[in-house]
Design a protein around this motif. Structure first.
Motif, PDB file in Angstrom:
ATOM      1  N   SER A  55       0.834  -1.199   0.000  1.00 55.84           N
ATOM      2  CA  SER A  55       0.000   0.000   0.000  1.00 55.84           C
ATOM      3  C   SER A  55       0.864   1.243   0.000  1.00 55.84           C
ATOM      4  CB  SER A  55      -0.908  -0.001   1.235  1.00 55.84           C
ATOM      5  OG  SER A  55      -1.612   1.205   1.349  1.00 55.84           O
TER       6      SER A  55
ATOM      7  N   PRO B 236      -1.622   4.660   9.259  1.00 55.62           N
ATOM      8  CA  PRO B 236      -2.822   4.935  10.057  1.00 55.62           C
ATOM      9  C   PRO B 236      -2.464   5.771  11.281  1.00 55.62           C
ATOM     10  CG  PRO B 236      -2.111   2.664  10.365  1.00 55.62           C
ATOM     11  CD  PRO B 236      -1.278   3.224   9.260  1.00 55.62           C
TER      12      PRO B 236
ATOM     13  N   ALA C 236      -6.323   1.523  11.718  1.00 58.16           N
ATOM     14  CA  ALA C 236      -5.567   0.382  11.187  1.00 58.16           C
ATOM     15  C   ALA C 236      -6.445  -0.869  11.116  1.00 58.16           C
ATOM     16  CB  ALA C 236      -4.344   0.120  12.069  1.00 58.16           C
TER      17      ALA C 236
ATOM     18  N   ARG D 124      -8.836  -0.630   8.228  1.00 57.45           N
ATOM     19  CA  ARG D 124      -8.125  -0.928   6.974  1.00 57.45           C
ATOM     20  C   ARG D 124      -7.949  -2.444   6.811  1.00 57.45           C
ATOM     21  NH1 ARG D 124      -3.035   3.127   6.043  1.00 57.45           N
ATOM     22  NH2 ARG D 124      -4.083   5.137   6.359  1.00 57.45           N
ATOM     23  N   GLY D 125      -7.584  -3.107   7.917  1.00 57.41           N
ATOM     24  CA  GLY D 125      -7.433  -4.562   7.874  1.00 57.41           C
ATOM     25  C   GLY D 125      -8.732  -5.253   7.531  1.00 57.41           C
TER      26      GLY D 125
ATOM     27  N   LEU E 193      -2.298  -7.774   2.942  1.00 53.88           N
ATOM     28  CA  LEU E 193      -2.538  -6.399   3.382  1.00 53.88           C
ATOM     29  C   LEU E 193      -3.303  -6.384   4.705  1.00 53.88           C
ATOM     30  CD1 LEU E 193      -2.357  -3.363   2.927  1.00 53.88           C
ATOM     31  CD2 LEU E 193      -4.416  -3.517   1.497  1.00 53.88           C
TER      32      LEU E 193
ATOM     33  N   TYR F   7      -0.905  -7.083   7.497  1.00 51.82           N
ATOM     34  CA  TYR F   7      -0.056  -5.902   7.680  1.00 51.82           C
ATOM     35  C   TYR F   7      -0.782  -4.832   8.492  1.00 51.82           C
ATOM     36  CZ  TYR F   7       2.575  -1.704   6.206  1.00 51.82           C
ATOM     37  OH  TYR F   7       3.299  -0.524   6.172  1.00 51.82           O
ATOM     38  N   GLU F   8      -2.017  -4.529   8.122  1.00 54.85           N
ATOM     39  CA  GLU F   8      -2.760  -3.478   8.819  1.00 54.85           C
ATOM     40  C   GLU F   8      -3.113  -3.899  10.252  1.00 54.85           C
ATOM     41  OE1 GLU F   8      -2.863  -0.622   7.788  1.00 54.85           O
ATOM     42  OE2 GLU F   8      -2.920  -0.589   5.599  1.00 54.85           O
ATOM     43  N   TYR F   9      -3.542  -5.146  10.423  1.00 53.49           N
ATOM     44  CA  TYR F   9      -3.876  -5.603  11.778  1.00 53.49           C
ATOM     45  C   TYR F   9      -2.653  -5.542  12.688  1.00 53.49           C
ATOM     46  CZ  TYR F   9      -8.395  -7.457  10.161  1.00 53.49           C
ATOM     47  OH  TYR F   9      -9.667  -7.595   9.655  1.00 53.49           O
TER      48      TYR F   9
ATOM     49  N   ARG G 203      -0.040  -3.638  12.325  1.00 49.97           N
ATOM     50  CA  ARG G 203       0.304  -2.238  12.594  1.00 49.97           C
ATOM     51  C   ARG G 203      -0.562  -1.657  13.712  1.00 49.97           C
ATOM     52  NH1 ARG G 203       1.603   1.712   7.632  1.00 49.97           N
ATOM     53  NH2 ARG G 203      -0.461   1.175   6.837  1.00 49.97           N
ATOM     54  N   SER G 204      -1.790  -2.143  13.824  1.00 48.43           N
ATOM     55  CA  SER G 204      -2.667  -1.625  14.886  1.00 48.43           C
ATOM     56  C   SER G 204      -2.135  -1.953  16.274  1.00 48.43           C
ATOM     57  CB  SER G 204      -4.081  -2.197  14.722  1.00 48.43           C
ATOM     58  OG  SER G 204      -4.182  -3.508  15.246  1.00 48.43           O
TER      59      SER G 204
END
Length: 339
Positions: free
Chosen positions: A41, A46, A52, A55-56, A67, A70-72, A74-75
């Motif tokens: 991305s 976020p 985040a 997004r996940g 993806l 990755y987003e989860y 990052r949260s």
């Protein structure tokens, strides 16, 4: 002059620190196993845990699991996360769907560190360990899931994990959000222990949670069959087939119940709903042997061979075994008469 130099130096140092803080640190997380994050991305990072996660969720909905992971993950980097255990559960489910058992287990165990009473995680670990053959751990996590559910329901009752009784089970509370899989899993484990009364108590709760579950109905029926109570066994098994007419295990169980009642023809009719005649005849003969009736098994096995003589090797082997058992039984009875 010196004062001006010091001031300029201080400003330079401060601006240097600021630029270091604004440099995003490279993404590193042992629970990530997707393609390089640079390819995922180009969106700005976020700003919050919730952003985040959203997004996940969106990525997962669109089947972009790399993806989503990755987003989860990052949260989880935000301070004072509110949804850490739930996010790690979702991460575990993604890994499990990909067949990454070790990473899934790591995610679930980290989720329990964040919240030891996460019912979904406890239930999932119970299911996973049981399927892997570690029934002791599986049972432990299933029991913990049910006790955590009692906390959710503000119930004062819980299961004594060292000695579960029917009386304890009857006092438990449950609703449509309770862990049906944990109750059903424990029912199966207690049936294996031949503790059928406790097993039925677990199935009763599973059916209160999911009244139309063909699996719970089938397992309740099989538990009654195992304890020799054929009328309720038949009732629950037929109810399972009403929910799922293609449930071959339930059909198989119904045939076993008919055989136990001495109705071999009905058992044969059930088997023939989902297999060809030689296989159905062989099954009737085989299960009659298991029930200690080799002489009753012989005609069915002979018919199976007659219908497919060149192919049905299994029926020949079963017939040979049945004949040996009949001879052995005949020898034993002769010996008893002589004595």
């Amino acid at each position: 002059m010196n004062k001006l130099v010091l001031t300029a130096l201080s400003v330079a140092l401060l601006s240097g620190c600021a630029s270091n803080n604004n440099t995003p640190k490279p993404f590193e997380n042992a629970l990530y196993d997707g393609r390089p994050v640079e390819t995922l991305s180009s969106d700005a990072a976020p700003m919050t845990e919730t952003e985040a996660i959203k997004r996940g969720d969106y990525a997962l909905k669109n089947n972009n699991t790399d993806l989503a992971l990755y987003e989860y993950l990052r949260s989880l980097d935000f301070p004072d996360t509110q949804y850490r255990d739930k996010t790690l559960y979702t991460v575990g489910r993604i890994h499990q769907s990909r067949g990454n058992r070790d990473l899934a287990e790591q995610a679930y165990l980290l989720a329990l560190e964040a919240n030891p009473n996460n019912i979904q995680v406890l239930e999932q670990l119970g299911s996973n360990y049981t399927k892997q053959g570690d029934t002791k751990q599986g049972e432990s996590y299933f029991l913990r899931a049910i006790n955590a559910d009692q906390l959710r329901l503000a119930s004062r009752n819980k299961l004594d994990t060292s000695n579960v009784s029917v009386e304890q089970l009857d006092k438990l509370s449950s609703d449509d959000k309770s862990p049906a899989l944990a109750y059903m899993g424990l029912g199966i484990l207690y049936d294996v222990k031949a503790n059928h009364d406790v097993a039925k108590g677990f199935y009763r709760h599973a059916l209160q949670i999911e009244p139309k579950s063909s699996k719970a109905l089938m397992n309740m029926g099989y538990s009654y069959y195992m304890s020799g109570e054929y009328a309720p066994a038949k009732r629950y098994t037929q109810a399972a087939l009403e929910q799922d007419s293609n449930n071959q295990r339930a059909q198989n169980n119904l045939a076993l119940i008919y055989l136990a009642e001495g109705d071999a023809q009905r058992a044969l009719n059930v088997f023939m709903r989902f297999m060809d005649a030689p296989e159905a005849l062989n099954n009737v003969g085989y299960f009659l042997m298991l029930q200690g009736k080799p002489e009753d098994a012989i005609p069915f096995l002979q018919q199976a061979i007659d219908k497919k003589p060149s192919y049905y090797k299994v029926a020949n082997e079963n017939l040979e075994r049945a004949l040996l058992e009949v001879r052995a039984n005949s020898s034993d009875s002769t010996r008893v008469k002589v004595q």
